[in-house]
Design a protein around this motif. Structure first.
Motif, PDB file in Angstrom:
ATOM      1  N   UNK A   1      -8.035  -3.461   7.925  1.00 22.07           N
ATOM      2  CA  UNK A   1      -8.271  -2.626   9.093  1.00 22.07           C
ATOM      3  C   UNK A   1      -9.754  -2.636   9.472  1.00 22.07           C
ATOM      4  N   UNK A   2     -10.633  -2.723   8.474  1.00 19.06           N
ATOM      5  CA  UNK A   2     -12.062  -2.790   8.796  1.00 19.06           C
ATOM      6  C   UNK A   2     -12.416  -4.090   9.525  1.00 19.06           C
TER       7      UNK A   2
ATOM      8  N   UNK B   1       0.813  -1.208   0.000  1.00 13.44           N
ATOM      9  CA  UNK B   1       0.000   0.000   0.000  1.00 13.44           C
ATOM     10  C   UNK B   1       0.854   1.270   0.000  1.00 13.44           C
TER      11      UNK B   1
ATOM     12  N   UNK C   1     -10.428  -5.892  11.223  1.00 13.88           N
ATOM     13  CA  UNK C   1      -9.789  -5.864  12.529  1.00 13.88           C
ATOM     14  C   UNK C   1     -10.561  -4.979  13.508  1.00 13.88           C
ATOM     15  N   UNK C   2     -10.985  -3.824  13.028  1.00  8.58           N
ATOM     16  CA  UNK C   2     -11.695  -2.899  13.905  1.00  8.58           C
ATOM     17  C   UNK C   2     -13.078  -3.415  14.268  1.00  8.58           C
TER      18      UNK C   2
ATOM     19  N   UNK D   1      -1.028  -2.721   8.957  1.00  6.04           N
ATOM     20  CA  UNK D   1      -2.193  -2.043   9.535  1.00  6.04           C
ATOM     21  C   UNK D   1      -2.837  -2.789  10.696  1.00  6.04           C
TER      22      UNK D   1
ATOM     23  N   UNK E   1      -4.013  -9.423  -3.748  1.00  3.69           N
ATOM     24  CA  UNK E   1      -4.759  -8.204  -3.469  1.00  3.69           C
ATOM     25  C   UNK E   1      -3.904  -6.958  -3.672  1.00  3.69           C
ATOM     26  N   UNK E   2      -4.539  -5.928  -4.167  1.00  7.71           N
ATOM     27  CA  UNK E   2      -3.826  -4.679  -4.418  1.00  7.71           C
ATOM     28  C   UNK E   2      -3.900  -3.703  -3.263  1.00  7.71           C
ATOM     29  N   UNK E   3      -4.002  -2.432  -3.595  1.00 16.61           N
ATOM     30  CA  UNK E   3      -3.959  -1.346  -2.621  1.00 16.61           C
ATOM     31  C   UNK E   3      -5.051  -1.442  -1.553  1.00 16.61           C
ATOM     32  N   UNK E   4      -6.176  -2.037  -1.900  1.00 17.29           N
ATOM     33  CA  UNK E   4      -7.320  -2.054  -0.992  1.00 17.29           C
ATOM     34  C   UNK E   4      -7.113  -2.958   0.222  1.00 17.29           C
TER      35      UNK E   4
ATOM     36  N   UNK F   1      -5.331  -2.786   2.720  1.00 13.62           N
ATOM     37  CA  UNK F   1      -5.285  -2.090   4.016  1.00 13.62           C
ATOM     38  C   UNK F   1      -6.677  -1.750   4.520  1.00 13.62           C
ATOM     39  N   UNK F   2      -7.557  -1.321   3.609  1.00 18.82           N
ATOM     40  CA  UNK F   2      -8.926  -1.006   4.027  1.00 18.82           C
ATOM     41  C   UNK F   2      -9.626  -2.251   4.533  1.00 18.82           C
TER      42      UNK F   2
ATOM     43  N   UNK G   1     -18.110  -8.201   2.042  1.00 21.29           N
ATOM     44  CA  UNK G   1     -17.363  -6.965   1.898  1.00 21.29           C
ATOM     45  C   UNK G   1     -17.211  -6.305   3.258  1.00 21.29           C
ATOM     46  N   UNK G   2     -16.055  -5.721   3.493  1.00 21.01           N
ATOM     47  CA  UNK G   2     -15.771  -5.073   4.769  1.00 21.01           C
ATOM     48  C   UNK G   2     -16.656  -3.874   5.032  1.00 21.01           C
ATOM     49  N   UNK G   3     -17.336  -3.371   3.995  1.00 26.84           N
ATOM     50  CA  UNK G   3     -18.200  -2.192   4.191  1.00 26.84           C
ATOM     51  C   UNK G   3     -19.665  -2.583   4.302  1.00 26.84           C
TER      52      UNK G   3
END
Ligand SMILES: Nc1nc2c(ncn2[C@@H]2O[C@H](COP(=O)(O)OP(=O)(O)OP(=O)(O)O)[C@@H](O)[C@H]2O)c(=O)[nH]1
Ligand SMILES: [Mg+2]
Lengths: 317, 449
Positions: free
Chosen positions: B235-236, B45, B238-239, B266, B226-229, B231-232, B196-198
């Motif tokens: 962290x999601x 990332x 995990x949180x 992250x 997996x690419x840049x995402x 981290x999102x 999905x994390x969202x």
């Protein structure tokens, strides 16, 4: 030792706060970049560069895009950052837009092979496509040519039921080429408009599996020379730079003429599709935006680019 | 194969810098530019890369360059060490509840990450450890997900618990655990649906499972490609639900796997397994150092560095041993003196050594203009003007020889006399103080001047 531990948490903590800053910082991503800057300076370009790389566009393609932008800024005597938005969209469009005849397969007898690495959404895409085409009045047949993964046939059978189309089933462990053969034979006999072949997920660096794909293609060529041929690679939007290798290898083995970009309903930007379009000249035809049968859309470059620069997260913290 | 050239690129960048003793800020910046590109191409990332490059810069500037490698390689060495440190220094294993207590693992992740396969793979590993494992089908959404787990369960000869697709996952988990306790299982592995994390509702479903049964470790399955995402996602997860570890899947591709670094960075949670194939025994522990190599894509440079380090180590160790034993016997000759001089240079020059000596701390004058450095150079010239026999046997010294040596070194006879006298004095001191050798000034001892 304790020193080191402290150092590490420090790193994580800093990183985290860095990330959440991005999340909250730009509420309207794209606009904040193009409207937030007063002039077109190095910082502005750097910000764009960062956004593109964060969207998985990759270092090389990002450089190409930024160079292009610099040139047209000079050539067109552009001074306002907001004007760069259109310029950037234009050059991404140039790279990505499907050719005129990208969807001409809908008017002919067509065999569509759906290929890709493991878990990207091939089977789901076949289900969605089947439903979409059936609804537009086509006679559709799907073939379960994934004979490798456990329960792949059952999975596709469910989708065929949902879409209301016929399926050529298979047993785990049989030769996928023979499934394709049966499917082509059935398609011809039943006067089917679209034959959709779901294939097993395979990593592009496994030669025997790529050979297997080539073999399936040869069978279609031989048995159904009159059909329009489409071979699409399904790409997960979360995939990183390795996807360029993937597409290159799949193209080599099976002559790709389309990309389906899935899981665009997440926060991944799918920028890797720009890199692939630019390096291999393969257009994105559809995008997957969910797990439902209707969650498939034709690719729209404007929307795509807007999403690419949208750094705000749908999460509110 | 754009990565393969990174080694070459770095070599070119540093051709002009070869031979410099210490890393300057420019050296480091130039080397790290390429490293940064390599990391981004490897899908680490962007933010992680930025932070990482900063901390490497901080550490690298001013470092001494090891013998046998060039400044670029020295930077890579530091990069590699930092990366390994970030990724964890050692292999982390699954942990279990003590004794007969049931251990519950929950696998989670995005759609298509490889959870179901990973679940079966872990079950097959646990079989080797004689754990009685129950696989639990909590994916009630994806068509044929339960069938897939059942097939895989058969293949690894592990029982699969399922309740169809109409029961809530937390209820399935509850029933599975009851069943496991009743039937003396050691381990329960919950295979959950991809999400999905969202997706708030779906994330709540996992929290619900955790609130219902006592999950021992929650493991996130992440696609190595997996690419840049990444981290999102990490962290999601995990949180929102809390993670204990990570499993990296599909690592048998040719991806560099930068996602591994992002995720570790992250979440701070260890990567436990690498899943690398479609066959159900293709899973292995995660070796952080190997992954660091893979992400950097410079195994060749790293092994060169390793060799240089090892050679230096061997060389020094052997010499040290020899010298210490000679010193103990009071046999310190002019050859030893020459060697201690060169050892001293390697360790960072006179000033840095002197600053390490007790009572000599604080800022030392610059080596090149320093009086004692000049003096050192002159004494070196004196020794170099001796014959091999004279160097080995200081007792051979007589006025005639001293005169010849003074001429050879281009120095006054008085200076030669003074040096030899000092040398004899230190020789005596050495004999009395062999025990001091291990204490300060490293293993190399004190120098007579
Ligand atoms: N959120 C989201 N999930 C998707 C999308 N497309 C597919 N999926 C999910 O991704 C997972 C994998 O999809 P599959 O269709 O089984 O993928 P595949 O490529 O056929 O997988 P293999 O045959 O195992 O290689 C499933 O859980 C799907 O529901 C999409 O557009 N959005
Ligand atoms: Mg499939």
């Amino acid at each position: 030792m304790a020193e080191e531990k402290k150092e590490k948490t420090g790193f994580f903590a800093r990183l985290k706060s860095g990330l959440s800053k991005t999340r909250n910082g730009f509420v309207n991503g794209m606009d904040s970049i193009f409207k937030g800057f007063k002039s077109i300076d190095e910082e502005f370009y750097e910000e764009l560069e960062e956004m593109l790389i964060m969207g998985d566009v990759g270092v090389n393609t990002t450089n190409v895009l930024i160079e292009k932008l610099r040139e047209s800024v000079k050539k067109n005597h552009v001074h306002e950052p907001s004007e760069c938005r259109e310029l950037l969209i234009e050059s991404i469009k140039e790279i990505m837009s499907p050719p005129e005849d990208a969807y001409s397969f809908t008017d002919e007898k067509t065999v569509i092979m759906v290929v890709g690495v493991n878990g990207v959404g091939k089977t789901t895409t076949v289900g969605k496509l089947a439903s979409r085409m059936k609804e537009s009045g086509k006679k559709v047949l799907v073939a379960a040519a994934d004979t490798f993964r456990a329960a792949a046939n059952e999975q596709l059978t469910r989708w065929a039921e949902k879409a209301g189309v016929d399926i050529v089933s298979s047993k785990e462990g049989t030769d996928p080429a023979s499934v394709v053969y049966d499917a082509v034979t059935a398609a011809k006999a039943r006067n089917v408009d679209v034959l959709l072949c779901d294939t097993a997920g395979r990593l592009h660096n496994k030669k025997n599996l790529m050979d297997e794909l080539a073999k399936m293609n040869r069978i279609v060529d031989r048995e159904y020379p009159g059909a329009k041929r489409e071979t699409w690679v399904v790409l997960d939007a979360t995939t990183g730079q390795n996807a360029v290798h993937q597409a290159r290898e799949f193209n080599e083995a099976a002559h790709l003429n389309g990309i389906v970009l899935t899981k665009m309903d997440g926060t991944a930007k799918g920028g890797i599709a720009i890199a692939i379009s630019s390096e291999l000249n393969i257009p994105v035809k559809y995008i997957g935006v969910g797990e439902g049968i209707d969650d498939l859309q034709r690719f729209d470059c404007d929307e795509f680019v807007t999403a690419l620069f949208d750094v705000s997260d749908s999460k509110e913290d | 194969m754009a990565f393969e050239s990174l080694t070459e690129k770095l070599q070119n960048v540093f051709k002009s810098l070869r031979g410099k003793g210490r890393l300057s800020e420019e050296d480091v910046k130039a080397a790290l530019k390429d490293v940064k590109m390599a990391l981004l191409e490897a899908d680490v990332n962007f933010k992680v890369v930025k932070q990482f490059i900063n901390s490497v810069t901080e550490r690298a500037v001013g470092q001494d360059v090891l013998d046998g490698i060039n400044p670029g390689q020295m930077v890579i060495k530091i990069v590699n060490e930092e990366m390994t440190a970030l990724m964890g220094d050692e292999v982390t294993e699954l942990s279990f509840r003590p004794g007969k207590e049931l251990t519950i693992f929950m696998l989670c992740g995005l759609q298509g990450a490889g959870k179901t396969t990973a679940a079966a793979k872990i079950a097959s590993r646990l079989k080797l450890k004689s754990k009685k494992t129950l696989l639990v089908a909590c994916d009630i959404y994806r068509p044929a997900a339960i069938e897939q787990l059942k097939r895989n369960g058969e293949k690894v000869e592990t029982e699969v618990f399922s309740m169809g697709t109409d029961v809530k996952p937390s209820v399935i988990a509850r029933n599975a655990v009851d069943y496991a306790v009743k039937n003396n299982f050691n381990v329960v592995i919950l295979d959950t649906a991809g999400r999905l994390h969202i997706d708030e509702d779906m994330m709540d479903e996992l929290v619900d499972i955790k609130n219902t049964v006592d999950v021992h470790e929650t493991l996130l399955v992440v696609d190595a490609m997996t690419g840049q995402d990444a981290v999102n996602v990490a962290s999601e997860f995990n949180e929102k639900i809390g993670l204990d570890g990570v499993i990296l899947s599909k690592a048998d591709g040719d991806t560099r796997g930068g996602a591994a670094l992002s995720v570790k960075a992250v979440t701070g949670k260890p990567i436990l397994f690498v899943s690398n194939g479609e066959k159900l025994d293709q899973i292995e522990p995660f070796y952080p150092d190997r992954m660091a190599n893979r992400i950097l894509g410079m195994g060749d440079v790293l092994s060169l560095i390793e060799k240089a380090e090892q050679a230096a180590l061997d060389r020094d160790e052997e010499k040290d041993k020899k010298m210490v034993s000679r010193l103990k016997k009071g046999k310190f000759d002019f050859n030893d003196y020459l060697e201690s001089l060169s050892a001293m240079r390697k360790m960072g020059g006179l000033s840095s050594i002197m600053s390490m000596m007790p009572g000599m701390g604080g800022k030392m004058p610059d080596l090149d203009t320093d009086e004692s450095a000049l003096k050192l150079k002159r004494t070196e010239a004196i020794v170099l003007s001796m014959t091999p026999e004279e160097r080995e046997n200081p007792k051979l010294m007589n006025p005639r020889r001293k005169f010849r040596i003074a001429k050879g070194a281009g120095l006054d006879i008085a200076e030669v006399n003074r040096f030899i006298k000092q040398f004899e004095q230190s020789q005596k001191m050495m004999k009395q103080l062999p025990s001091m050798m291990g204490k300060f000034g490293g293993k190399r001892g004190k120098f007579p001047f």
